[in-house]
Enzyme design. Sequence first.
Site, PDB file in Angstrom:
ATOM      1  CG  ASN A  10     100.172   0.731 -69.081  1.00  0.00           C
ATOM      2  OD1 ASN A  10     101.211   0.289 -69.587  1.00  0.00           O
ATOM      3  ND2 ASN A  10     100.024   1.997 -68.716  1.00  0.00           N
ATOM      4  CE  LYS A  12     101.287   2.314 -65.419  1.00  0.00           C
ATOM      5  NZ  LYS A  12     101.041   3.301 -64.383  1.00  0.00           N
ATOM      6  CG  HIS A  96      99.891   6.299 -69.427  1.00  0.00           C
ATOM      7  ND1 HIS A  96     100.580   6.838 -68.360  1.00  0.00           N
ATOM      8  CD2 HIS A  96      99.092   5.342 -68.908  1.00  0.00           C
ATOM      9  CE1 HIS A  96     100.214   6.200 -67.249  1.00  0.00           C
ATOM     10  NE2 HIS A  96      99.315   5.295 -67.555  1.00  0.00           N
ATOM     11  CD  GLU A  98     102.987   6.059 -65.679  1.00  0.00           C
ATOM     12  OE1 GLU A  98     103.333   5.154 -66.453  1.00  0.00           O
ATOM     13  OE2 GLU A  98     102.333   5.838 -64.626  1.00  0.00           O
ATOM     14  CD  GLU A 166      95.132   5.389 -67.023  1.00  0.00           C
ATOM     15  OE1 GLU A 166      95.037   4.238 -66.585  1.00  0.00           O
ATOM     16  OE2 GLU A 166      96.181   5.855 -67.477  1.00  0.00           O
ATOM     17  N   GLY A 172      98.729   4.419 -59.603  1.00  0.00           N
ATOM     18  CA  GLY A 172      99.758   3.792 -58.779  1.00  0.00           C
ATOM     19  C   GLY A 172      99.775   4.245 -57.333  1.00  0.00           C
ATOM     20  CB  SER A 210      94.361   2.884 -57.623  1.00  0.00           C
ATOM     21  OG  SER A 210      95.615   3.554 -57.466  1.00  0.00           O
ATOM     22  N   GLY A 231      97.100  -0.852 -64.365  1.00  0.00           N
ATOM     23  CA  GLY A 231      98.556  -0.898 -64.318  1.00  0.00           C
ATOM     24  C   GLY A 231      99.023  -2.011 -63.397  1.00  0.00           C
TER      25      GLY A 231
HETATM   26  P1  PGA Z   1      97.608   1.680 -61.835  1.00  0.00           P
HETATM   27  O1  PGA Z   1      98.008   2.319 -63.247  1.00  0.00           O
HETATM   28  O2  PGA Z   1      96.511   0.675 -62.099  1.00  0.00           O
HETATM   29  O3  PGA Z   1      98.868   1.032 -61.348  1.00  0.00           O
HETATM   30  O4  PGA Z   1      97.143   2.801 -60.971  1.00  0.00           O
HETATM   31  C1  PGA Z   1      97.031   2.591 -64.215  1.00  0.00           C
HETATM   32  C2  PGA Z   1      97.670   3.174 -65.447  1.00  0.00           C
HETATM   33  O5  PGA Z   1      98.613   3.981 -65.334  1.00  0.00           O
HETATM   34  O6  PGA Z   1      97.248   2.849 -66.577  1.00  0.00           O
END
Ligand code: PGA
Length: 248
Positions: A10, A12, A96, A98, A166, A172, A210, A231
């Site tokens: 992803n 983003k 997601h 977000e 998630e 993140g 992460s 991500g």
């Molecule tokens: P991250 O994000 O691997 O940076 O933690 C994962 C995601 O939001 O899909």
Amino acid sequence: MTRRALIAGNWKMNMLRADGEALAAALASGFAAGAAADLLVCPPATLIAPVATKLSGCAVAVGGQDCHMNESGAHTGDIAAAMIKDLGAGYVIVGHSERRADHGESDETVKAKAAAALAAGLTPIICVGETEAQRDAGEAETVVGNQIRGSVPEAAAEDTIVIAYEPVWAIGTGRTPTIDDIAAMHAHIRQVAGGVLGGADKLRLLYGGSVKPGNAVEILALEDVDGALVGGASLKAEDFLAIAAAAA
Ligand code: PGA
């Protein structure tokens, strides 16, 4: 039941065209056909077409990060599932955290988006996950179970959707749940989703939050973890390919 692993990146809201094309080219040359996992990248909508062009003829799939719930119409700035499919994509992420947080997307909205994706011939990757406060309160499994019951559309089947777990607090942050917590949550998700879908042996469940080359082997070895939604580490070809290799 052996389910083929899916490692999804992803991107983003990152990457301009030159960097996105360079990353796609690096993945195209670095990902061996016949690998044990399916590889997928979900660039921003602006880059789906150029990335799909770079990846054409190789085993890496392309997806979107969101779609609108309607087929077409007066929705300025939004993108329909069929438009994403039209550019060569096979998947789309929906719900997601977000999007749920920044755009107030409810389970009902996510469910309608997932239904739109299915109707357009895309595989929706439906995201669920608890906040840190919900986990601390011992509500993680209840919250995630409710999200699944609310976000999986009636038209879904166990082999036409993907679910990504998630935890919001792990995205993140460099923090992850313990291996036991991931295993327990994925077993719970398979059970709840199985009730909704009438079976979940074929359902692919991804862990996200992460995931890095350093923790991927341990997480991907879990029985009910069938891949990862990545991500930050998906923005570097070397790291993303190392995670894909960990799925072997
Ligand atoms: P991250 O994000 O691997 O940076 O933690 C994962 C995601 O939001 O899909």
